[in-house]
Design a protein around this motif. Structure first.
Motif, PDB file in Angstrom:
ATOM      1  N   ALA A  23       1.064  -1.370  -0.261  1.00  0.00           N
ATOM      2  CA  ALA A  23       0.135   0.265   0.115  1.00  0.00           C
ATOM      3  C   ALA A  23       0.986   1.439  -0.195  1.00  0.00           C
ATOM      4  O   ALA A  23       0.409   1.997  -0.384  1.00  0.00           O
ATOM      5  N   ALA A  24       1.801   1.483   0.881  1.00  0.00           N
ATOM      6  CA  ALA A  24       3.246   2.391   0.816  1.00  0.00           C
ATOM      7  C   ALA A  24       3.734   2.547  -0.812  1.00  0.00           C
ATOM      8  O   ALA A  24       3.751   3.729  -1.380  1.00  0.00           O
ATOM      9  N   ARG A  25       3.771   1.478  -0.892  1.00  0.00           N
ATOM     10  CA  ARG A  25       4.917   1.149  -2.354  1.00  0.00           C
ATOM     11  C   ARG A  25       3.324   2.356  -3.381  1.00  0.00           C
ATOM     12  O   ARG A  25       4.312   2.748  -4.168  1.00  0.00           O
ATOM     13  N   VAL A  26       2.563   1.681  -3.446  1.00  0.00           N
ATOM     14  CA  VAL A  26       1.392   2.218  -4.614  1.00  0.00           C
ATOM     15  C   VAL A  26       1.095   3.574  -4.144  1.00  0.00           C
ATOM     16  O   VAL A  26       0.913   4.401  -4.934  1.00  0.00           O
ATOM     17  N   GLU A  27       0.804   3.759  -3.204  1.00  0.00           N
ATOM     18  CA  GLU A  27       0.755   5.512  -2.980  1.00  0.00           C
ATOM     19  C   GLU A  27       2.004   6.288  -3.053  1.00  0.00           C
ATOM     20  O   GLU A  27       1.827   7.492  -3.953  1.00  0.00           O
ATOM     21  N   LEU A  28       3.239   5.704  -3.350  1.00  0.00           N
ATOM     22  CA  LEU A  28       4.410   6.862  -3.102  1.00  0.00           C
ATOM     23  C   LEU A  28       4.479   6.595  -4.735  1.00  0.00           C
ATOM     24  O   LEU A  28       4.545   7.633  -5.785  1.00  0.00           O
ATOM     25  N   ASP A  29       4.265   5.301  -5.555  1.00  0.00           N
ATOM     26  CA  ASP A  29       3.720   5.532  -6.939  1.00  0.00           C
ATOM     27  C   ASP A  29       3.101   6.641  -7.618  1.00  0.00           C
ATOM     28  O   ASP A  29       3.284   7.211  -8.797  1.00  0.00           O
ATOM     29  N   ARG A  30       1.935   6.577  -6.645  1.00  0.00           N
ATOM     30  CA  ARG A  30       0.942   8.050  -7.079  1.00  0.00           C
ATOM     31  C   ARG A  30       1.508   9.147  -6.919  1.00  0.00           C
ATOM     32  O   ARG A  30       1.566  10.420  -8.263  1.00  0.00           O
ATOM     33  N   ARG A  31       2.440   9.486  -5.600  1.00  0.00           N
ATOM     34  CA  ARG A  31       2.939  10.723  -5.468  1.00  0.00           C
ATOM     35  C   ARG A  31       4.050  11.456  -6.510  1.00  0.00           C
ATOM     36  O   ARG A  31       3.687  12.070  -7.173  1.00  0.00           O
ATOM     37  N   ILE A  32       4.319  10.128  -6.895  1.00  0.00           N
ATOM     38  CA  ILE A  32       5.099  10.044  -7.760  1.00  0.00           C
ATOM     39  C   ILE A  32       4.835  10.406  -9.408  1.00  0.00           C
ATOM     40  O   ILE A  32       5.431  11.578 -10.235  1.00  0.00           O
ATOM     41  N   VAL A  33       4.044   9.776  -9.640  1.00  0.00           N
ATOM     42  CA  VAL A  33       2.927  10.518 -10.488  1.00  0.00           C
ATOM     43  C   VAL A  33       3.019  11.514 -11.006  1.00  0.00           C
ATOM     44  O   VAL A  33       2.836  12.581 -11.990  1.00  0.00           O
ATOM     45  N   LEU A  34       2.316  11.633 -10.105  1.00  0.00           N
ATOM     46  CA  LEU A  34       1.447  13.258  -9.908  1.00  0.00           C
ATOM     47  C   LEU A  34       2.362  14.165  -9.774  1.00  0.00           C
ATOM     48  O   LEU A  34       2.018  15.055 -10.511  1.00  0.00           O
ATOM     49  N   ALA A  35       3.410  14.633  -8.955  1.00  0.00           N
ATOM     50  CA  ALA A  35       4.868  15.465  -9.159  1.00  0.00           C
ATOM     51  C   ALA A  35       5.536  15.511 -10.479  1.00  0.00           C
ATOM     52  O   ALA A  35       6.261  16.286 -10.561  1.00  0.00           O
ATOM     53  N   THR A  36       4.984  14.449 -11.132  1.00  0.00           N
ATOM     54  CA  THR A  36       6.254  14.438 -12.134  1.00  0.00           C
ATOM     55  C   THR A  36       5.413  14.506 -14.119  1.00  0.00           C
ATOM     56  O   THR A  36       6.005  14.723 -14.864  1.00  0.00           O
ATOM     57  N   GLN A  37       4.256  14.093 -14.006  1.00  0.00           N
ATOM     58  CA  GLN A  37       3.112  14.503 -15.069  1.00  0.00           C
ATOM     59  C   GLN A  37       2.925  16.107 -15.663  1.00  0.00           C
ATOM     60  O   GLN A  37       2.974  15.725 -16.808  1.00  0.00           O
ATOM     61  N   GLY A  38       3.696  16.582 -14.948  1.00  0.00           N
ATOM     62  CA  GLY A  38       3.733  18.680 -15.750  1.00  0.00           C
ATOM     63  C   GLY A  38       5.203  18.170 -16.332  1.00  0.00           C
ATOM     64  O   GLY A  38       5.197  19.703 -16.783  1.00  0.00           O
ATOM     65  N   GLY A  39       5.771  17.115 -15.867  1.00  0.00           N
ATOM     66  CA  GLY A  39       7.227  17.517 -16.416  1.00  0.00           C
ATOM     67  C   GLY A  39       8.287  17.583 -15.126  1.00  0.00           C
ATOM     68  O   GLY A  39       7.975  17.361 -14.386  1.00  0.00           O
ATOM     69  N   LEU A  40       9.357  16.977 -15.996  1.00  0.00           N
ATOM     70  CA  LEU A  40      10.178  17.180 -14.879  1.00  0.00           C
ATOM     71  C   LEU A  40      11.004  18.365 -14.493  1.00  0.00           C
ATOM     72  O   LEU A  40      11.491  19.470 -15.368  1.00  0.00           O
ATOM     73  N   PRO A  41      11.508  18.748 -13.021  1.00  0.00           N
ATOM     74  CA  PRO A  41      12.383  19.807 -12.889  1.00  0.00           C
ATOM     75  C   PRO A  41      12.919  19.499 -14.483  1.00  0.00           C
ATOM     76  O   PRO A  41      13.832  19.043 -13.947  1.00  0.00           O
ATOM     77  N   LEU A  42      13.804  21.369 -14.613  1.00  0.00           N
ATOM     78  CA  LEU A  42      14.396  21.417 -15.750  1.00  0.00           C
ATOM     79  C   LEU A  42      15.793  21.945 -14.308  1.00  0.00           C
ATOM     80  O   LEU A  42      15.989  23.247 -14.521  1.00  0.00           O
ATOM     81  N   VAL A  43      16.763  21.548 -13.942  1.00  0.00           N
ATOM     82  CA  VAL A  43      17.481  21.011 -12.747  1.00  0.00           C
ATOM     83  C   VAL A  43      18.688  20.033 -13.384  1.00  0.00           C
ATOM     84  O   VAL A  43      18.122  19.334 -14.187  1.00  0.00           O
ATOM     85  N   ALA A  44      19.465  20.166 -12.450  1.00  0.00           N
ATOM     86  CA  ALA A  44      20.717  19.254 -13.238  1.00  0.00           C
ATOM     87  C   ALA A  44      20.141  17.998 -12.532  1.00  0.00           C
ATOM     88  O   ALA A  44      20.907  17.006 -13.228  1.00  0.00           O
ATOM     89  N   ARG A  45      19.235  17.793 -11.569  1.00  0.00           N
ATOM     90  CA  ARG A  45      19.220  16.874 -10.682  1.00  0.00           C
ATOM     91  C   ARG A  45      17.730  16.748 -10.396  1.00  0.00           C
ATOM     92  O   ARG A  45      17.480  17.078  -9.034  1.00  0.00           O
ATOM     93  N   GLU A  58      16.755  10.251  -3.264  1.00  0.00           N
ATOM     94  CA  GLU A  58      16.746  10.177  -5.247  1.00  0.00           C
ATOM     95  C   GLU A  58      16.247   8.800  -5.601  1.00  0.00           C
ATOM     96  O   GLU A  58      15.294   8.281  -5.928  1.00  0.00           O
ATOM     97  N   GLY A  59      16.804   7.875  -4.664  1.00  0.00           N
ATOM     98  CA  GLY A  59      16.791   6.551  -5.712  1.00  0.00           C
ATOM     99  C   GLY A  59      16.386   5.857  -5.619  1.00  0.00           C
ATOM    100  O   GLY A  59      15.238   5.054  -5.602  1.00  0.00           O
ATOM    101  N   LEU A  60      14.910   5.691  -4.003  1.00  0.00           N
ATOM    102  CA  LEU A  60      13.847   5.063  -4.130  1.00  0.00           C
ATOM    103  C   LEU A  60      12.825   5.684  -5.629  1.00  0.00           C
ATOM    104  O   LEU A  60      12.068   4.973  -5.946  1.00  0.00           O
ATOM    105  N   VAL A  61      12.873   7.350  -5.783  1.00  0.00           N
ATOM    106  CA  VAL A  61      12.787   7.430  -7.022  1.00  0.00           C
ATOM    107  C   VAL A  61      12.758   7.315  -8.142  1.00  0.00           C
ATOM    108  O   VAL A  61      11.987   6.544  -8.392  1.00  0.00           O
ATOM    109  N   ARG A  62      13.906   7.271  -7.871  1.00  0.00           N
ATOM    110  CA  ARG A  62      14.372   6.101  -9.662  1.00  0.00           C
ATOM    111  C   ARG A  62      13.821   5.446  -9.665  1.00  0.00           C
ATOM    112  O   ARG A  62      13.942   4.160 -10.578  1.00  0.00           O
TER     113      ARG A  62
END
Length: 185
Positions: A23-45, A58-62
């Motif tokens: 359940a925690a993985r599913v929720e994190l995946d959903r939050r990652i999709v919400l955070a990135t669906q408009g595009g990744l931040p235009l920064v070095a990392r 960061e490793g967990l997001v990847r």
């Protein structure tokens, strides 16, 4: 001899822990999709920036993005350029009337060309619309786009003799939408 009731309780605790982890993985995946669906931040990392926003490593997001790519929940991570802004102002959707017996092979071959950005099989709408293969090309001028379409025509003629019964090119006049599917927050 082990206590069967204790084993059953331990199994139940393990199952509950696995369910909570999932359940925690599913929720994190959903939050990652919400955070990135408009595009990744235009920064070095960019993944580090997303991770910071979400309060995770960061490793967990990847890791979670890789898992979602691997199981097909997301298809790709890529740039969506504004072709007009980068100088490709002659954007032509070439449309082809291809023999149904070879359309998949033709589509694979045309879609693999480095100057074709989208290639789709679509149903015909006879008698007005005989085209069943669409291939998008981008160029700096109409002449250059038409030359690319001629390259496609030459390839089809050479590799699939008689398969093409006609084609046309529909040029874009503007961008109406440059986003993918969005999920709600």
């Amino acid at each position: 001899m082990p206590d069967n009731a204790a084993l059953v309780r331990a199994d139940a605790r393990d199952e509950a822990a696995r369910s909570a982890d999932e359940a925690a993985r599913v929720e994190l995946d959903r939050r990652i999709v919400l955070a990135t669906q408009g595009g990744l931040p235009l920064v070095a990392r960019p993944y580090a920036a997303v991770a910071e926003t979400l309060g995770v490593a960061e490793g967990l997001v990847r890791e979670r993005l890789a898992a979602m790519l691997a199981d097909g929940r997301i298809r790709r991570i890529g740039a969506v350029p504004n072709h007009y802004a980068i100088g490709y102002t002659a954007n032509g959707m070439s449309v082809w009337d291809i023999d149904a017996a070879v359309i998949d092979a033709v589509g694979e071959r045309v879609g693999g060309l480095d100057f074709v950005t989208h290639c789709y099989r679509r149903p015909r709408h006879l008698p007005d619309w005989p085209y069943n293969l669409f291939a998008m090309v981008h160029a700096a001028s109409r002449e250059a786009a038409l030359a690319r379409v001629e390259e496609i025509a030459a390839l089809i003629t050479a590799e699939f003799p008689g398969a093409c019964r006609g084609c046309d090119v529909l040029f874009s006049s503007g961008i109406l939408k440059k986003t993918g599917l969005r999920i709600g927050g």
